[in-house]
Design a protein around this motif. Structure first.
Motif, PDB file in Angstrom:
ATOM      1  N   THR A  38      -5.229  13.657  13.244  1.00  0.00           N
ATOM      2  CA  THR A  38      -4.000  14.229  13.787  1.00  0.00           C
ATOM      3  C   THR A  38      -4.187  15.636  14.354  1.00  0.00           C
ATOM      4  OG1 THR A  38      -3.318  15.108  11.627  1.00  0.00           O
ATOM      5  CG2 THR A  38      -2.618  12.874  12.180  1.00  0.00           C
ATOM      6  N   LEU A  39      -5.384  16.217  14.240  1.00  0.00           N
ATOM      7  CA  LEU A  39      -5.621  17.546  14.798  1.00  0.00           C
ATOM      8  C   LEU A  39      -5.683  17.481  16.318  1.00  0.00           C
ATOM      9  CD1 LEU A  39      -8.331  18.693  12.236  1.00  0.00           C
ATOM     10  CD2 LEU A  39      -5.903  19.260  12.232  1.00  0.00           C
ATOM     11  N   GLY A  40      -6.389  16.486  16.847  1.00  0.00           N
ATOM     12  CA  GLY A  40      -6.468  16.310  18.295  1.00  0.00           C
ATOM     13  C   GLY A  40      -5.796  15.055  18.787  1.00  0.00           C
ATOM     14  N   GLY A  41      -5.453  14.150  17.862  1.00  0.00           N
ATOM     15  CA  GLY A  41      -4.772  12.917  18.246  1.00  0.00           C
ATOM     16  C   GLY A  41      -5.687  11.821  18.738  1.00  0.00           C
ATOM     17  N   THR A  42      -6.938  11.811  18.281  1.00  0.00           N
ATOM     18  CA  THR A  42      -7.912  10.819  18.734  1.00  0.00           C
ATOM     19  C   THR A  42      -8.081   9.704  17.712  1.00  0.00           C
ATOM     20  OG1 THR A  42      -9.142  12.521  19.935  1.00  0.00           O
ATOM     21  CG2 THR A  42     -10.307  10.468  19.487  1.00  0.00           C
ATOM     22  N   ARG A  43      -8.098   8.459  18.188  1.00  0.00           N
ATOM     23  CA  ARG A  43      -8.399   7.342  17.302  1.00  0.00           C
ATOM     24  C   ARG A  43      -9.894   7.346  17.002  1.00  0.00           C
ATOM     25  NH1 ARG A  43      -7.924   1.985  20.160  1.00  0.00           N
ATOM     26  NH2 ARG A  43     -10.151   2.274  20.460  1.00  0.00           N
ATOM     27  N   ILE A  44     -10.238   7.343  15.712  1.00  0.00           N
ATOM     28  CA  ILE A  44     -11.652   7.445  15.351  1.00  0.00           C
ATOM     29  C   ILE A  44     -12.181   6.182  14.676  1.00  0.00           C
ATOM     30  CG2 ILE A  44     -11.673   9.952  15.225  1.00  0.00           C
ATOM     31  CD1 ILE A  44     -11.321   9.787  12.230  1.00  0.00           C
ATOM     32  N   ALA A  45     -11.309   5.247  14.338  1.00  0.00           N
ATOM     33  CA  ALA A  45     -11.783   3.991  13.729  1.00  0.00           C
ATOM     34  C   ALA A  45     -10.693   2.931  13.873  1.00  0.00           C
ATOM     35  CB  ALA A  45     -12.142   4.184  12.260  1.00  0.00           C
ATOM     36  N   ARG A  46     -11.122   1.674  13.819  1.00  0.00           N
ATOM     37  CA  ARG A  46     -10.189   0.537  13.898  1.00  0.00           C
ATOM     38  C   ARG A  46     -10.733  -0.587  13.034  1.00  0.00           C
ATOM     39  NH1 ARG A  46      -8.679  -1.938  19.680  1.00  0.00           N
ATOM     40  NH2 ARG A  46      -7.008  -0.404  19.548  1.00  0.00           N
ATOM     41  N   SER A  47      -9.837  -1.364  12.444  1.00  0.00           N
ATOM     42  CA  SER A  47     -10.250  -2.522  11.641  1.00  0.00           C
ATOM     43  C   SER A  47      -9.173  -3.596  11.722  1.00  0.00           C
ATOM     44  CB  SER A  47     -10.494  -2.119  10.179  1.00  0.00           C
ATOM     45  OG  SER A  47      -9.283  -1.691   9.572  1.00  0.00           O
ATOM     46  N   ARG A  48      -9.516  -4.803  11.255  1.00  0.00           N
ATOM     47  CA  ARG A  48      -8.565  -5.914  11.226  1.00  0.00           C
ATOM     48  C   ARG A  48      -8.642  -6.589   9.869  1.00  0.00           C
ATOM     49  NH1 ARG A  48      -9.290 -10.185  14.202  1.00  0.00           N
ATOM     50  NH2 ARG A  48      -7.182 -10.573  14.944  1.00  0.00           N
ATOM     51  N   GLY A  49      -7.512  -7.155   9.463  1.00  0.00           N
ATOM     52  CA  GLY A  49      -7.469  -7.914   8.226  1.00  0.00           C
ATOM     53  C   GLY A  49      -6.752  -9.234   8.444  1.00  0.00           C
ATOM     54  N   VAL A  50      -7.345 -10.308   7.958  1.00  0.00           N
ATOM     55  CA  VAL A  50      -6.775 -11.655   8.141  1.00  0.00           C
ATOM     56  C   VAL A  50      -6.702 -12.333   6.778  1.00  0.00           C
ATOM     57  CG1 VAL A  50      -7.011 -13.880   9.304  1.00  0.00           C
ATOM     58  CG2 VAL A  50      -7.803 -11.788  10.448  1.00  0.00           C
ATOM     59  N   ALA A  51      -5.571 -12.986   6.503  1.00  0.00           N
ATOM     60  CA  ALA A  51      -5.432 -13.680   5.219  1.00  0.00           C
ATOM     61  C   ALA A  51      -4.326 -14.718   5.300  1.00  0.00           C
ATOM     62  CB  ALA A  51      -5.122 -12.684   4.096  1.00  0.00           C
ATOM     63  N   SER A  52      -4.393 -15.657   4.386  1.00  0.00           N
ATOM     64  CA  SER A  52      -3.336 -16.661   4.247  1.00  0.00           C
ATOM     65  C   SER A  52      -3.123 -16.918   2.757  1.00  0.00           C
ATOM     66  CB  SER A  52      -3.697 -17.960   4.977  1.00  0.00           C
ATOM     67  OG  SER A  52      -4.827 -18.563   4.388  1.00  0.00           O
ATOM     68  N   ALA A  53      -1.928 -17.374   2.419  1.00  0.00           N
ATOM     69  CA  ALA A  53      -1.612 -17.653   1.020  1.00  0.00           C
ATOM     70  C   ALA A  53      -0.641 -18.821   0.953  1.00  0.00           C
ATOM     71  CB  ALA A  53      -1.018 -16.428   0.342  1.00  0.00           C
ATOM     72  N   ARG A  54      -0.808 -19.643  -0.068  1.00  0.00           N
ATOM     73  CA  ARG A  54       0.056 -20.811  -0.258  1.00  0.00           C
ATOM     74  C   ARG A  54       1.004 -20.561  -1.437  1.00  0.00           C
ATOM     75  NH1 ARG A  54      -0.284 -26.142   1.195  1.00  0.00           N
ATOM     76  NH2 ARG A  54      -2.383 -25.781   2.061  1.00  0.00           N
ATOM     77  N   ARG A  55       2.240 -20.974  -1.268  1.00  0.00           N
ATOM     78  CA  ARG A  55       3.223 -20.827  -2.338  1.00  0.00           C
ATOM     79  C   ARG A  55       2.808 -21.679  -3.530  1.00  0.00           C
ATOM     80  NH1 ARG A  55       8.773 -22.705  -0.376  1.00  0.00           N
ATOM     81  NH2 ARG A  55       7.631 -24.678  -0.397  1.00  0.00           N
ATOM     82  N   GLU A  56       2.800 -21.043  -4.691  1.00  0.00           N
ATOM     83  CA  GLU A  56       2.439 -21.757  -5.911  1.00  0.00           C
ATOM     84  C   GLU A  56       3.683 -22.323  -6.580  1.00  0.00           C
ATOM     85  OE1 GLU A  56       0.246 -19.049  -8.295  1.00  0.00           O
ATOM     86  OE2 GLU A  56      -1.443 -18.907  -6.890  1.00  0.00           O
ATOM     87  N   SER A  57       3.446 -23.183  -7.534  1.00  0.00           N
ATOM     88  CA  SER A  57       4.560 -23.833  -8.225  1.00  0.00           C
ATOM     89  C   SER A  57       5.464 -22.797  -8.885  1.00  0.00           C
ATOM     90  CB  SER A  57       4.020 -24.800  -9.288  1.00  0.00           C
ATOM     91  OG  SER A  57       5.087 -25.387 -10.010  1.00  0.00           O
ATOM     92  N   GLY A  58       6.763 -22.919  -8.633  1.00  0.00           N
ATOM     93  CA  GLY A  58       7.733 -22.000  -9.214  1.00  0.00           C
ATOM     94  C   GLY A  58       7.942 -20.725  -8.424  1.00  0.00           C
ATOM     95  N   GLU A  59       7.191 -20.536  -7.337  1.00  0.00           N
ATOM     96  CA  GLU A  59       7.318 -19.338  -6.523  1.00  0.00           C
ATOM     97  C   GLU A  59       8.294 -19.555  -5.366  1.00  0.00           C
ATOM     98  OE1 GLU A  59       3.204 -16.738  -6.645  1.00  0.00           O
ATOM     99  OE2 GLU A  59       3.481 -18.205  -5.034  1.00  0.00           O
ATOM    100  N   VAL A  60       8.853 -18.446  -4.886  1.00  0.00           N
ATOM    101  CA  VAL A  60       9.569 -18.472  -3.612  1.00  0.00           C
ATOM    102  C   VAL A  60       8.551 -18.146  -2.529  1.00  0.00           C
ATOM    103  CG1 VAL A  60      11.777 -17.822  -4.639  1.00  0.00           C
ATOM    104  CG2 VAL A  60      10.218 -16.046  -3.816  1.00  0.00           C
TER     105      VAL A  60
END
Length: 265
Positions: free
Chosen positions: A141-163
């Motif tokens: 935030t001192l100069g406003g330059t992007r210095i790194a980037r990443s991505r995250g991917v995931a999936s999840a299944r509803r378990e018994s008794g869950e909403v």
């Protein structure tokens, strides 16, 4: 007689120069023994997809990233509730312009900003499956330059008794952890500024064992009476054993004894 006096003057000058170099080396050595400052980062609410069944998915995504950073990050984190109230008071919403990140980062005393977006968010209600893809960016935030980037991917299944919302939360947490692992996959090593060269490059004295590789980004701190202040960011261009040469990303007039901490690779 003048020849003797000239030789004596040269010896005195040489002795003074040697003492100055020894004093500088001692100062750098003392800095290396001092624990490096801990960078402070603010995690902002993420941008949401245009069409989403959950209007709070961006905030939930940033909360997941904050939680993952708290568990495995070398940074101090700004309280998310305080930051949310600050953004609301400034009527700042994602996507955040660079100027807003700089202004809010200054207000939060955070030289690092973590921001991003929910690239995709799909829910199959019949199968009870949630899928999430997050894009995360690290901005100084001192100069406003992007210095790194990443991505995250995931999936999840509803378990018994869950909403279904519980499966969504698990997918967000896993995607956030995935992105944070990539974003922070570096050793938080430090280096001490030795000099600024005439061409603008910064020469640094690095760790004695582990090398800081080219491409690493270091946040530069200057010690003050009350602690340490972030004054700039540099990008390491060359690394020869323990000697580093870096180009400034933000800030200038770096001085001998300023301390750099790796914040991105």
């Amino acid at each position: 007689m003048s020849v003797l006096r000239s030789g004596c003057d040269l010896r005195v000058r040489y002795a003074l120069l040697t003492l100055a170099l020894l004093a500088a080396a001692g100062a750098v050595s003392a800095q290396e023994r001092t624990p490096p400052p801990t960078p402070r980062a603010a995690v902002f609410a993420f941008m949401e997809p245009q069409e989403t069944p959950d209007r709070l998915i961006g905030r939930r995504a940033s909360d997941a990233v904050w939680t993952a950073l708290e568990a495995q990050s070398p940074w101090e984190l700004v309280d998310p509730g305080w930051l949310l109230r600050l953004c609301e008071s400034e009527e700042a919403r994602p996507p955040f312009a660079v100027g807003y990140l700089q202004m809010l980062g200054h207000r939060a005393d955070a030289p690092l900003a973590v921001t991003g977006s929910v690239e995709s968010f799909t829910v199959n209600r019949d199968r009870g499956v949630a899928q999430v893809t997050l894009s995360v960016e690290l901005v100084e935030t001192l100069g406003g330059t992007r210095i790194a980037r990443s991505r995250g991917v995931a999936s999840a299944r509803r378990e018994s008794g869950e909403v279904l919302g519980q499966a969504v939360d698990r997918a967000l947490m896993e995607a956030g952890a995935d992105a944070v692992r990539d974003l922070t996959s570096f050793d938080p090593l430090s280096a001490v500024v030795v000099a600024t060269l005439p061409d603008g490059r910064v020469m640094m004295d690095g760790p004695r064992e582990d090398r800081i590789r080219p491409g690493s980004k270091l946040l530069i701190y200057r010690r003050t009476r009350t602690g340490a202040e972030a004054i700039g960011t540099v990008d390491v261009k060359t690394s020869r054993l323990t000697a580093l040469h870096a180009e400034p990303i933000a800030g200038e007039d770096f001085r001998q004894g300023d301390r750099g901490v790796v914040v991105a690779r």
